[in-house]
Enzyme design. Sequence first.
Site, PDB file in Angstrom:
ATOM      1  N   ASP A 132       0.875  -1.036   0.054  1.00  7.72           N
ATOM      2  CA  ASP A 132       0.035  -0.057   0.066  1.00  7.72           C
ATOM      3  C   ASP A 132       0.905   1.305   0.154  1.00  7.72           C
ATOM      4  O   ASP A 132       0.358   2.187  -0.465  1.00  7.72           O
ATOM      5  CB  ASP A 132      -1.197   0.013   1.036  1.00  7.72           C
ATOM      6  CG  ASP A 132      -0.405  -0.408   2.500  1.00  7.72           C
ATOM      7  OD1 ASP A 132       0.785  -0.367   2.684  1.00  7.72           O
ATOM      8  OD2 ASP A 132      -1.431  -0.128   3.387  1.00  7.72           O
TER       9      ASP A 132
HETATM   10  C1  LAN Z   1       3.419  -0.728  10.147  1.00  4.51           C
HETATM   11  C2  LAN Z   1       3.627   0.510   9.717  1.00  4.51           C
HETATM   12  C3  LAN Z   1       2.810   0.890   8.339  1.00  4.51           C
HETATM   13  C4  LAN Z   1       1.600  -0.059   7.941  1.00  4.51           C
HETATM   14  C5  LAN Z   1       0.987   0.442   6.772  1.00  4.51           C
HETATM   15  C6  LAN Z   1       1.457   0.872   5.538  1.00  4.51           C
HETATM   16  C7  LAN Z   1       0.138   1.664   7.520  1.00  4.51           C
HETATM   17  C8  LAN Z   1      -0.435  -0.883   6.799  1.00  4.51           C
HETATM   18  O1  LAN Z   1      -1.218  -0.272   5.750  1.00  4.51           O
HETATM   19  C9  LAN Z   1       0.409  -1.955   6.343  1.00  4.51           C
HETATM   20  C10 LAN Z   1       1.152  -2.510   7.472  1.00  4.51           C
HETATM   21  C11 LAN Z   1       2.300  -1.333   7.994  1.00  4.51           C
HETATM   22  C12 LAN Z   1       3.357  -1.629   6.967  1.00  4.51           C
HETATM   23  C13 LAN Z   1       2.865  -1.644   9.346  1.00  4.51           C
HETATM   24  C14 LAN Z   1       2.848  -3.057   9.604  1.00  4.51           C
HETATM   25  C15 LAN Z   1       3.483  -3.280  11.227  1.00  4.51           C
HETATM   26  C16 LAN Z   1       4.343  -2.453  11.630  1.00  4.51           C
HETATM   27  C17 LAN Z   1       5.625  -2.661  10.826  1.00  4.51           C
HETATM   28  C18 LAN Z   1       3.700  -0.925  11.711  1.00  4.51           C
HETATM   29  C19 LAN Z   1       2.461  -0.953  12.254  1.00  4.51           C
HETATM   30  C20 LAN Z   1       4.942  -0.188  12.170  1.00  4.51           C
HETATM   31  C21 LAN Z   1       5.331  -0.899  13.306  1.00  4.51           C
HETATM   32  C22 LAN Z   1       4.969  -2.341  13.270  1.00  4.51           C
HETATM   33  C23 LAN Z   1       5.849  -3.586  13.722  1.00  4.51           C
HETATM   34  C24 LAN Z   1       5.179  -4.978  13.620  1.00  4.51           C
HETATM   35  C25 LAN Z   1       6.230  -2.882  15.210  1.00  4.51           C
HETATM   36  C26 LAN Z   1       7.198  -4.116  15.823  1.00  4.51           C
HETATM   37  C27 LAN Z   1       6.527  -5.100  16.727  1.00  4.51           C
HETATM   38  C28 LAN Z   1       6.352  -6.321  16.091  1.00  4.51           C
HETATM   39  C29 LAN Z   1       5.361  -6.960  16.728  1.00  4.51           C
HETATM   40  C30 LAN Z   1       7.496  -7.135  15.424  1.00  4.51           C
END
Ligand code: LAN
Length: 700
Positions: A472
């Site tokens: 996305d």
């Molecule tokens: C994110 C941030 C961006 C987010 C969007 C692009 C908004 C979404 O549409 C797709 C998934 C994604 C890329 C996403 C996935 C999970 C993340 C990477 C996070 C929320 C930012 C932090 C999180 C990550 C998993 C945090 C670390 C924790 C763990 C459980 C490993």
Amino acid sequence: KRVEELRQRFVDNRLTQKHSSDELLRLQCEGRRQSGPFPVDKAGMGSSGAVPAGTVEGALRNGISFYEGLQADDGHWPGDYGGPMFLMPGMVIALYTCGVLDSTLSKEHRAEMVRYLRNHQNEDGGYGLHIEGTSTMFGTALTYVTLRLLGVSPDDAQMEAARAWIHARGGAHNITSWGKFWLAVLGVHSWDGLNPMPPEMWLLPYSGWTGVGWLHPGRFWCHCRMVYLPMSYVYGRRGTCRPSALTEALRQELYPMPYDSIDWNKARNMCAKEDLYYPHPLIQDVLWWSLYRFGEPLLLGSRLRKRALAECMKHIHYEASYFIICRALSWRAVLADCMKHIHYEDENTRYVDIGPVNKVLNMLSCWFEDPDSEAFKRHLPRLFDYLWVAEDGMKMQGYNGSQLWDTSFAVQAIISTGLGSEFAGCLKRAHDYVEQSQVIEEAQAPLSEYYRHISKGAWPFSSRDHGWPISDCSSEGLKAALALAQMDPNLVGAAIPAERLYDCVNVILSYQNWDGGWATYENKRSFEALEVLNPSETFGEIIVDYNHVECSSACITALTAFGKQFPEHRAAEIARALKRGVSYIKSIQRPDGSWYGNWAVCFTYGTWFGCEALAAVGEGWANSKHAKAACAFLLSKQRADGGWGESYLSCQDKEESGDWPQQHISGVFNRNCMITYANYRNIFPVWALGMYRTKVLQHK
Ligand code: LAN
């Protein structure tokens, strides 16, 4: 001094909300461009100024002017991406273990971190998983340890309250599995009190034909696999901090009973009820018990373990077990070779790493491998990419920022208002950022050996240095690029060359799954049923890269927008992808007409994406039962004040500064953890009013 300066800036920021627009303009014109909260773009302000709100156009001009003032020189909008409370402890424990805590983080950093942690203590003395969460053992025990490592005395009143919270729940061994891991690294929890995380799983054959190949970590969601990779490396060699007076004290402080009397075997499955979001099923108890009882005693210190540790460092899979045996026998040779494994991730992200958890774990693994290594040294400066100071103190963010994501939304929002040419300076800078952050090279070859999807042409969530492609983010980046390409290049800069947009379309098409949906970073490589192996207790849905309405919709709208500008390019494939995509979106609409939003709060957000996808292919209220049901859902949720959910638009201060007040936390991940999106409050109201202006008012 710098931190104090930054903090003052945030205080100023809040104060200026009380200024009249004249005063605000004066403050802006004082030229705080580099550091102030209201830097001013002379061109933008000159043409727009602070127009009294009260009309849609006035509110829009104010909103965009204000937001333009927050733009950084490179074109993105810096913003707080904090929220989770379990990230900073990992960094502090890792730095302490490596013996570089005080030399890496200045006194001021440490003071601001302490302030942040003090600010987020709950009234009951505990700490949550995230800043708005109720207290959990994960949050409380890790924060307690962090504060101690940062120099706070155990006699401090806040510490006493936190300790009481921990003791009232039986002691810190009631923490979730990731918490047990960090405490064990620090040497204040026994490694025997952890369920096994054998690095040998990296030696499984990958191919699905073998059956066990479906369990290979290469098939897991990239965040899960990149966390368990260094975790299993550290676990596999029981990498532990050298004992100190402080760790000795912590052994006494964290438990209401003598440390040596704890039954660690029992502790493996103990978890405070406050923490249990995803209790692990019986099958895991059986699996972990047999590995603990029979597997680990055999594997620990064995040749196979050495081989597996090496494998972790390299992250290579072998299709045939024949290879595993041959390689295991010559582990010395492979060990040297396999240093590249964790290093692959480090090098391909320029030591930023995919997220805050594997960032510090990789750093720790490099240190255990060789404390004098170049790799470890390279890790340290890139820790700062994750730090952010705000009015509540210094935090570790959930990512190295949300730069591209916010910028591409902001671009689309501003252009949607029809007032884009009045804010040309701002759009030009944003255009630069969009151009500069597109990933233009693949990660190092061979991609399949490192389980990597293609990246060339994609957009990341944050920066090109980070570089992990996301479905996305690629789509939003592409839409922003396409919208800018339709404007006058003399105003907003030259369009990104078509070839680069074709590359992006290639990535988006490659991301579509067999069922028509789109997941996040990769294709869906495994089955939902494998979620039974999720051992985290805290997070839901981490094992598989699932399809999401947000990702699917963003890909659909991006492909549609692209098709309008480049009708000849891969037209048949795009048409097919759209058809499959839209039917997937319809298939996941809930009976009440809404969609579940996975990455922000929640049904309103999800339904926005669902509606966008339908609208992109011409389905609306008048001709689609799906769109009709979605509208009915949204209308049924409208509140008496005219707004929706937590983020209602008509708030008092907007006439003053063009800002909208920050309300509750709005982002989420893995069902259970909230995360801050500081820019949404500025972008979404502008976007909504902008579309209202161009689609409704101008057609009246
Ligand atoms: C994110 C941030 C961006 C987010 C969007 C692009 C908004 C979404 O549409 C797709 C998934 C994604 C890329 C996403 C996935 C999970 C993340 C990477 C996070 C929320 C930012 C932090 C999180 C990550 C998993 C945090 C670390 C924790 C763990 C459980 C490993």
